[in-house]
Design a protein around this motif. Sequence first.
Motif, PDB file in Angstrom:
ATOM      1  N   SER A 300       0.834  -1.199   0.000  1.00  0.00           N
ATOM      2  CA  SER A 300       0.000   0.000   0.000  1.00  0.00           C
ATOM      3  C   SER A 300       0.868   1.247   0.000  1.00  0.00           C
ATOM      4  O   SER A 300       1.981   1.254   0.546  1.00  0.00           O
ATOM      5  N   THR A 301       0.357   2.296  -0.601  1.00  0.00           N
ATOM      6  CA  THR A 301       1.091   3.567  -0.645  1.00  0.00           C
ATOM      7  C   THR A 301       0.857   4.417   0.592  1.00  0.00           C
ATOM      8  O   THR A 301       1.465   5.480   0.731  1.00  0.00           O
ATOM      9  N   CYS A 302      -0.035   3.978   1.479  1.00  0.00           N
ATOM     10  CA  CYS A 302      -0.333   4.797   2.663  1.00  0.00           C
ATOM     11  C   CYS A 302      -0.239   3.963   3.939  1.00  0.00           C
ATOM     12  O   CYS A 302      -1.015   4.166   4.877  1.00  0.00           O
ATOM     13  N   SER A 303       0.702   3.011   3.965  1.00  0.00           N
ATOM     14  CA  SER A 303       0.872   2.201   5.166  1.00  0.00           C
ATOM     15  C   SER A 303       1.329   3.023   6.361  1.00  0.00           C
ATOM     16  O   SER A 303       1.137   2.624   7.512  1.00  0.00           O
ATOM     17  N   HIS A 304       1.948   4.193   6.086  1.00  0.00           N
ATOM     18  CA  HIS A 304       2.424   5.032   7.192  1.00  0.00           C
ATOM     19  C   HIS A 304       1.280   5.636   7.998  1.00  0.00           C
ATOM     20  O   HIS A 304       1.502   6.132   9.113  1.00  0.00           O
ATOM     21  N   LEU A 305       0.054   5.591   7.480  1.00  0.00           N
ATOM     22  CA  LEU A 305      -1.085   6.164   8.203  1.00  0.00           C
ATOM     23  C   LEU A 305      -1.599   5.255   9.311  1.00  0.00           C
ATOM     24  O   LEU A 305      -2.488   5.662  10.062  1.00  0.00           O
ATOM     25  N   VAL A 306      -1.059   4.051   9.428  1.00  0.00           N
ATOM     26  CA  VAL A 306      -1.567   3.134  10.442  1.00  0.00           C
ATOM     27  C   VAL A 306      -1.253   3.645  11.850  1.00  0.00           C
ATOM     28  O   VAL A 306      -2.052   3.467  12.776  1.00  0.00           O
ATOM     29  N   VAL A 307      -0.113   4.305  12.035  1.00  0.00           N
ATOM     30  CA  VAL A 307       0.238   4.813  13.367  1.00  0.00           C
ATOM     31  C   VAL A 307      -0.679   5.965  13.787  1.00  0.00           C
ATOM     32  O   VAL A 307      -1.219   5.949  14.903  1.00  0.00           O
ATOM     33  N   PRO A 308      -0.899   7.009  12.944  1.00  0.00           N
ATOM     34  CA  PRO A 308      -1.889   8.035  13.347  1.00  0.00           C
ATOM     35  C   PRO A 308      -3.283   7.466  13.574  1.00  0.00           C
ATOM     36  O   PRO A 308      -3.987   7.893  14.502  1.00  0.00           O
ATOM     37  N   PHE A 309      -3.681   6.511  12.748  1.00  0.00           N
ATOM     38  CA  PHE A 309      -4.997   5.892  12.924  1.00  0.00           C
ATOM     39  C   PHE A 309      -5.104   5.218  14.283  1.00  0.00           C
ATOM     40  O   PHE A 309      -6.086   5.399  15.018  1.00  0.00           O
ATOM     41  N   LEU A 310      -4.098   4.442  14.636  1.00  0.00           N
ATOM     42  CA  LEU A 310      -4.148   3.705  15.898  1.00  0.00           C
ATOM     43  C   LEU A 310      -3.977   4.635  17.091  1.00  0.00           C
ATOM     44  O   LEU A 310      -4.495   4.353  18.184  1.00  0.00           O
ATOM     45  N   LEU A 311      -3.281   5.744  16.924  1.00  0.00           N
ATOM     46  CA  LEU A 311      -3.184   6.720  18.014  1.00  0.00           C
ATOM     47  C   LEU A 311      -4.549   7.331  18.320  1.00  0.00           C
ATOM     48  O   LEU A 311      -4.910   7.515  19.501  1.00  0.00           O
ATOM     49  N   LEU A 312      -5.323   7.643  17.284  1.00  0.00           N
ATOM     50  CA  LEU A 312      -6.671   8.161  17.516  1.00  0.00           C
ATOM     51  C   LEU A 312      -7.574   7.105  18.136  1.00  0.00           C
ATOM     52  O   LEU A 312      -8.391   7.409  19.020  1.00  0.00           O
ATOM     53  N   VAL A 313      -7.430   5.853  17.699  1.00  0.00           N
ATOM     54  CA  VAL A 313      -8.210   4.771  18.300  1.00  0.00           C
ATOM     55  C   VAL A 313      -7.856   4.605  19.771  1.00  0.00           C
ATOM     56  O   VAL A 313      -8.741   4.433  20.632  1.00  0.00           O
ATOM     57  N   SER A 314      -6.567   4.694  20.095  1.00  0.00           N
ATOM     58  CA  SER A 314      -6.136   4.551  21.483  1.00  0.00           C
ATOM     59  C   SER A 314      -6.626   5.709  22.337  1.00  0.00           C
ATOM     60  O   SER A 314      -7.049   5.515  23.492  1.00  0.00           O
ATOM     61  N   LEU A 315      -6.594   6.918  21.789  1.00  0.00           N
ATOM     62  CA  LEU A 315      -7.101   8.072  22.535  1.00  0.00           C
ATOM     63  C   LEU A 315      -8.595   7.938  22.796  1.00  0.00           C
ATOM     64  O   LEU A 315      -9.083   8.225  23.907  1.00  0.00           O
ATOM     65  N   GLY A 316      -9.341   7.499  21.785  1.00  0.00           N
ATOM     66  CA  GLY A 316     -10.773   7.279  21.989  1.00  0.00           C
ATOM     67  C   GLY A 316     -11.046   6.185  23.003  1.00  0.00           C
ATOM     68  O   GLY A 316     -11.978   6.286  23.808  1.00  0.00           O
ATOM     69  N   SER A 317     -10.226   5.136  23.008  1.00  0.00           N
ATOM     70  CA  SER A 317     -10.399   4.063  23.986  1.00  0.00           C
ATOM     71  C   SER A 317     -10.137   4.552  25.397  1.00  0.00           C
ATOM     72  O   SER A 317     -10.850   4.194  26.342  1.00  0.00           O
ATOM     73  N   ALA A 318      -9.111   5.393  25.562  1.00  0.00           N
ATOM     74  CA  ALA A 318      -8.823   5.943  26.891  1.00  0.00           C
ATOM     75  C   ALA A 318      -9.966   6.818  27.387  1.00  0.00           C
ATOM     76  O   ALA A 318     -10.355   6.757  28.565  1.00  0.00           O
ATOM     77  N   LEU A 319     -10.528   7.641  26.504  1.00  0.00           N
ATOM     78  CA  LEU A 319     -11.642   8.502  26.904  1.00  0.00           C
ATOM     79  C   LEU A 319     -12.891   7.694  27.218  1.00  0.00           C
ATOM     80  O   LEU A 319     -13.653   8.028  28.131  1.00  0.00           O
ATOM     81  N   ALA A 320     -13.118   6.608  26.465  1.00  0.00           N
ATOM     82  CA  ALA A 320     -14.267   5.752  26.748  1.00  0.00           C
ATOM     83  C   ALA A 320     -14.098   5.020  28.077  1.00  0.00           C
ATOM     84  O   ALA A 320     -15.057   4.874  28.852  1.00  0.00           O
ATOM     85  N   CYS A 321     -12.876   4.551  28.356  1.00  0.00           N
ATOM     86  CA  CYS A 321     -12.621   3.856  29.628  1.00  0.00           C
ATOM     87  C   CYS A 321     -12.606   4.823  30.805  1.00  0.00           C
ATOM     88  O   CYS A 321     -12.625   4.369  31.959  1.00  0.00           O
ATOM     89  N   LEU A 322     -12.560   6.111  30.546  1.00  0.00           N
ATOM     90  CA  LEU A 322     -12.669   7.095  31.627  1.00  0.00           C
ATOM     91  C   LEU A 322     -14.000   6.970  32.359  1.00  0.00           C
ATOM     92  O   LEU A 322     -14.119   7.347  33.526  1.00  0.00           O
ATOM     93  N   THR A 323     -14.997   6.421  31.683  1.00  0.00           N
ATOM     94  CA  THR A 323     -16.332   6.291  32.273  1.00  0.00           C
ATOM     95  C   THR A 323     -16.496   5.015  33.087  1.00  0.00           C
ATOM     96  O   THR A 323     -17.567   4.801  33.662  1.00  0.00           O
TER      97      THR A 323
END
Length: 454
Positions: A300-323
């Motif tokens: 893929s020509t955009c494999s480098h986007l996996v790290v920003p994608f997973l960082l946003l997923v991790s941030l959303g998971s942390a905010l969800a687990c805040l509850t």
Amino acid sequence: KGPRTCGISLTIKDPRWVGAWWLGFLIAAGAVALAAIPYFFFPKEMPKEKRELQFRRKVLAVTDSPARKGKESPSKQSPGESTKKQDGLVQIAPNLTVIQFIKVFPRVLLQTLRHPIFLLVVLSQVCLSSMAAGMATFLPKFLERQFSITASYANLLIGCLSFPSVIVGIVVGGVLVKRLHLGPVGCGALCLLGMLLCLFFSLPLFFIGCSSHQIAGITHQTSAHPGLELFPSCMEACSCPLDGFNPVCDPSTRVEYITPCHAGCSSRVVQDALDKSQVFYTNCSCVVEGNPVLAGSCDSTCSHLVVPFLLLVSLGSALACLTHTPSFMLILRGVKKEDKTLAVGIQFMFLRILAWMPSPVIHGSAIDTTCVHWALSCGRRAVCRYYNNDLLRNRFIGLQFFFKTGSVICFALVLAVLRQQDKEARTKESRSSPAVEQQLLVSGPGKKPEDSRV
């Protein structure tokens, strides 16, 4: 006509690579077995628990004594008081039989479900658990297909980013509840704020991803890739098997072929290197200018986007687990003391039945609808070889967004109910305070309020 080969060389980037998938289960099972060893050295009864059971037996004996039954006749007791005492006896009884528990369970279950705070908080946790179940089951596969990375690298990123963020979110939620001394309204506001932020950071995920690359015979765009217009007439004489799957890639046009036979290749060349060997197929009649093709799927020509994608997923998971902690506190504070244990059991029962069981099925069905090429086994669909990446991303992230929206709605209703209850309590206190002041004025300085007439 077809490639004359004596074997297939697989690498970890090959979609057919399986690897030692069972090794992780052995390591996890060994760790669980080691952690279970201390349980064999626990006593049969804890000292504190033994004293509490003796005290409860004494209380039950005193309550059921004949002398007390004579003093308190049924005629002097109101129906509400007798019901409360009966409920209390049921809860503190140390040795309920199975039949007694079955008789008590429906009444306590209905009584707990009628509580609006408990019901709404459990529904919000069902939405969060559905989101977590879908992520835990299909996120590695989603990353592997969306960004063309290996399964091992996808799981490594998830273990390094997502799981630590979940732990941090749970710990931070507990610290905020303790430091800020949050009451029910504060816990509801914290849950709503965490889910709103989680929903906000989920929006960019719809636009971070890679589109599907061109596959000969499956996706047709002849104007952009002239090599595709030769398919399938160029390989009609090859008699390629329909169920074969050995993908090759044309690096010049980034067109992928299902097998070397579908590319019209007739020979195979192996180039040995120091760390690995590369396999090329040559004399390909279906490839533009007869260029050699490389074994394996196109990168893929955009494999480098996996790290920003997973960082946003991790941030959303942390905010969800805040509850997690404040929602659990809402459940414990919202039900009666004698019903807390059963309420927690009902909560986890609903989470298993309504979230962890159906959610993987729902996510799997949604993912299957994005498949564009199925492998056949005995005339039936077996496994999906290629997905529409844009459709896969929209439906997978859309399901996550749907469950997060449901959790936000439930927490908003929880906060509205808590504020309404708080408002009613304050109104009741304000109405009772003037009556107390009037009683003090009428009674005078020498009289007590109990002896005066208001």
